[in-house]
Design an enzyme around this catalytic site. Structure first.
Site, PDB file in Angstrom:
ATOM      1  N   ASP A 164     104.553 -15.118  25.664  1.00 35.24           N
ATOM      2  CA  ASP A 164     105.703 -14.865  26.535  1.00 35.24           C
ATOM      3  C   ASP A 164     105.765 -15.969  27.586  1.00 35.24           C
ATOM      4  OD1 ASP A 164     107.708 -13.864  28.118  1.00 35.24           O
ATOM      5  OD2 ASP A 164     106.430 -12.371  29.099  1.00 35.24           O
ATOM      6  N   ASP A 186     120.871 -12.548  26.781  1.00 31.55           N
ATOM      7  CA  ASP A 186     121.312 -11.485  25.875  1.00 31.55           C
ATOM      8  C   ASP A 186     122.274 -10.492  26.522  1.00 31.55           C
ATOM      9  OD1 ASP A 186     119.575 -10.189  27.574  1.00 31.55           O
ATOM     10  OD2 ASP A 186     118.135  -9.583  26.034  1.00 31.55           O
ATOM     11  N   ASP A 281     115.776 -22.552  34.402  1.00 37.94           N
ATOM     12  CA  ASP A 281     117.157 -23.039  34.397  1.00 37.94           C
ATOM     13  C   ASP A 281     117.352 -24.154  35.421  1.00 37.94           C
ATOM     14  OD1 ASP A 281     116.690 -21.288  36.471  1.00 37.94           O
ATOM     15  OD2 ASP A 281     118.468 -20.060  36.127  1.00 37.94           O
ATOM     16  N   ILE A 311     115.308 -10.584  36.384  1.00 36.56           N
ATOM     17  CA  ILE A 311     114.603 -11.129  37.540  1.00 36.56           C
ATOM     18  C   ILE A 311     115.570 -11.558  38.636  1.00 36.56           C
ATOM     19  CG2 ILE A 311     112.621 -11.863  36.183  1.00 36.56           C
ATOM     20  CD1 ILE A 311     113.724 -14.681  36.194  1.00 36.56           C
ATOM     21  N   SER A 312     116.816 -11.884  38.270  1.00 30.69           N
ATOM     22  CA  SER A 312     117.770 -12.316  39.291  1.00 30.69           C
ATOM     23  C   SER A 312     118.230 -11.166  40.175  1.00 30.69           C
ATOM     24  CB  SER A 312     118.988 -12.968  38.630  1.00 30.69           C
ATOM     25  OG  SER A 312     119.650 -12.043  37.798  1.00 30.69           O
TER      26      SER A 312
END
Length: 353
Positions: A164, A186, A281, A311-312
């Site tokens: 992961d 997703d 990102d 997480i954002s």
């Protein structure tokens, strides 16, 4: 001395009834003067009615234009404008979906992007400890086949990783047939016409990042005099009217950046992303900006986030992003991001442009 001429009226029995030219003239003048205000008021009334009718006609015309131009949206139908997406000489794009333990969202996402005319392949980045089940594989392959509206069905594949790691989403893809990669989470849905328009924008600048989620950065001065980098979300972009990044949660970029990210980017940045579980990102935005010395391109368009967690959404997310920028500046030796206030707009969908 003036002479009065007395004339007996035919129907007047009074002997003293006298005719006078002066009196007749005065009487006529009085009649006209009393009639003038009436005519003036009538003219004003007619003018007011004409203005009202003109305004109502103009309003009705505007309503008619609006309704006819938006009728397709009201009916749930999106017009398919001709574009270079369907041109076989220029190819389509590969949709690269990053997922994590949200199979229901993954099914919706794959089904949607399989229906877009520009999609040539769909790859799912899988980083869970257990591999995808055979039933999930079979379901997604079946839905891709049935949802696709093109004769040549998109290729579908899981890119399975043993660990992961957020760096997995930017690993090179074997046997990739398109130059264009559309990287997406997703839980993000971009309508097909909007996605295809963004693809045409990317085709005009194939080495830039072209996306739907703009962000910005700037230098902030601390109380003790030091400076550090600040990460600005959507409201900062809206307020300042500028941006310097587009996030890879919904963005096009060239396939070569997968190789550059994995093999050419400084390894301390890979380690940082792995350790902090964040900011991959931003790292990709830095990589592209460093390679192009140009800003990204923000495409205006509606996107839909069908998920509710990530997480954002965590409270400390902004603080972590601030720290990422400052730490990356140290690791890179600079921040190559360039700000811009340019955005790409599909004029066919705009009233004013």
């Amino acid at each position: 001395m003036s002479t009065l001429i007395g004339i007996r009226g035919e129907d007047d029995n009074s002997i003293d009834a006298l005719y006078s030219p002066a009196k007749e003239k005065a009487a006529n003048r009085g009649a006209y003067s009393s009639r003038s205000p009436l005519l003036l008021r009538r003219a004003r009334q007619l003018l007011g009615e004409a203005k009202l009718k003109l305004f109502l006609c103009f309003f009705a015309l505007c309503v008619l234009v609006f309704v006819t131009s938006r009728l397709s949206s009201f009916m749930g139908w999106n017009p398919h404008y001709p574009s270079s997406v369907s041109s076989p000489s220029r190819g389509g794009y590969t949709v690269l979906i990053n997922t994590w333990k949200r199979n229901s969202l993954l099914k919706q996402s794959v089904a949607h992007y399989a229906s877009c005319s520009g999609t040539e392949a769909i790859h799912v980045v899988w980083s869970e400890s257990d591999p995808p089940s055979e039933s999930l594989k079979a379901y997604l392959k079946k839905i891709v086949f049935y949802k696709s509206q093109t004769a040549q069905k998109p290729n579908f594949k899981f890119d399975i990783n043993e660990e992961d790691n957020l760096n997995n989403r930017f690993k090179p893809i074997e046997d990739l047939k398109t130059d264009a990669i559309f990287s997406v989470d997703d839980d993000v849905i971009v309508p097909c016409p909007t996605l295809n328009f963004a693809f045409t924008v990317w085709q005009s600048a194939p080495f830039a990042m072209v996306g739907f989620v703009p962000r910005m950065h700037w230098l902030e001065k601390a109380k003790h005099g030091d400076t550090y980098y600040k990460y600005g979300g959507w409201w900062s972009v809206w307020w300042m009217g500028t941006y310097s990044m587009v996030l890879s949660k919904a963005a096009f970029f060239h396939r070569k950046y997968l190789d550059l990210y994995t093999h050419k980017m400084p390894s301390p940045i890979h380690d940082y992303v792995s350790r902090e579980r964040n900011c991959e990102d931003i790292a990709m935005s830095l990589l592209v900006a460093n390679a192009t010395s140009a800003p990204p391109i923000w495409v205006k368009g509606k996107i839909y986030e069908i998920g509710s967690s990530g997480i954002s959404s965590l409270k400390e997310h902004s603080e972590k992003r601030n720290k990422c920028l400052s730490d990356f500046a140290t690791l890179y030796g600079t921040i190559p991001l360039l700000s811009t206030n340019v955005k790409a707009v599909d004029a066919r969908q705009e009233w004013f442009w």
